[in-house]
Design an enzyme around this catalytic site. Structure first.
Site: not given
Length: 125
Positions: A17-18
């Site tokens: 996600d990051a």
């Protein structure tokens, strides 16, 4: 990381996600805009619906190993599903995040960037 395959799909998705968010922000930063506009645009690309659509752009390019990681992420039990996404869309997005987390932790940045470039070009077309 020695063997990111040993990590849970949730952990891979957490990292992915990051990573995905940074890749989007880096592309958006290529054109100077006010920060508020950049943030608004990044939210358009970093959400379950957009990430699920991103999978459709790369699914035929994945190796067997990558497809397996995607499926592990997609099939992972998740907590609460956001109101703005269906269960299927959210699970698909989690699969994409797991894949990006896996590639990042494995050190396959060239492959990661190649897949993201396919997504970015597909979004822009």
């Amino acid at each position: 990381m020695e063997n990111p395959k040993l990590l849970s799909p949730s952990t891979l998705a957490f990292v992915g996600d990051a990573v995905y968010g940074v890749l989007v922000r880096a592309k958006l930063a290529e054109v100077e805009r006010p920060v508020g506009e950049l943030h608004k645009r990044s939210v358009e690309y970093v959400n379950a619906n957009a990430q699920s659509s991103a999978f459709e752009l790369i699914k035929d390019c994945l190796t067997e190993e990558e497809a397996g990681i995607y499926k592990r992420g997609r099939n992972n039990h998740v907590g609460q599903i956001p109101k703005n996404a269906t269960s299927g869309v959210y699970h698909s997005a989690t699969g994409v995040e797991a894949l990006f987390g896996f590639l990042y932790l494995k050190g396959e940045t060239e492959r990661l960037n190649m897949l993201f470039d396919i997504i970015w070009k597909g979004i822009k077309d």
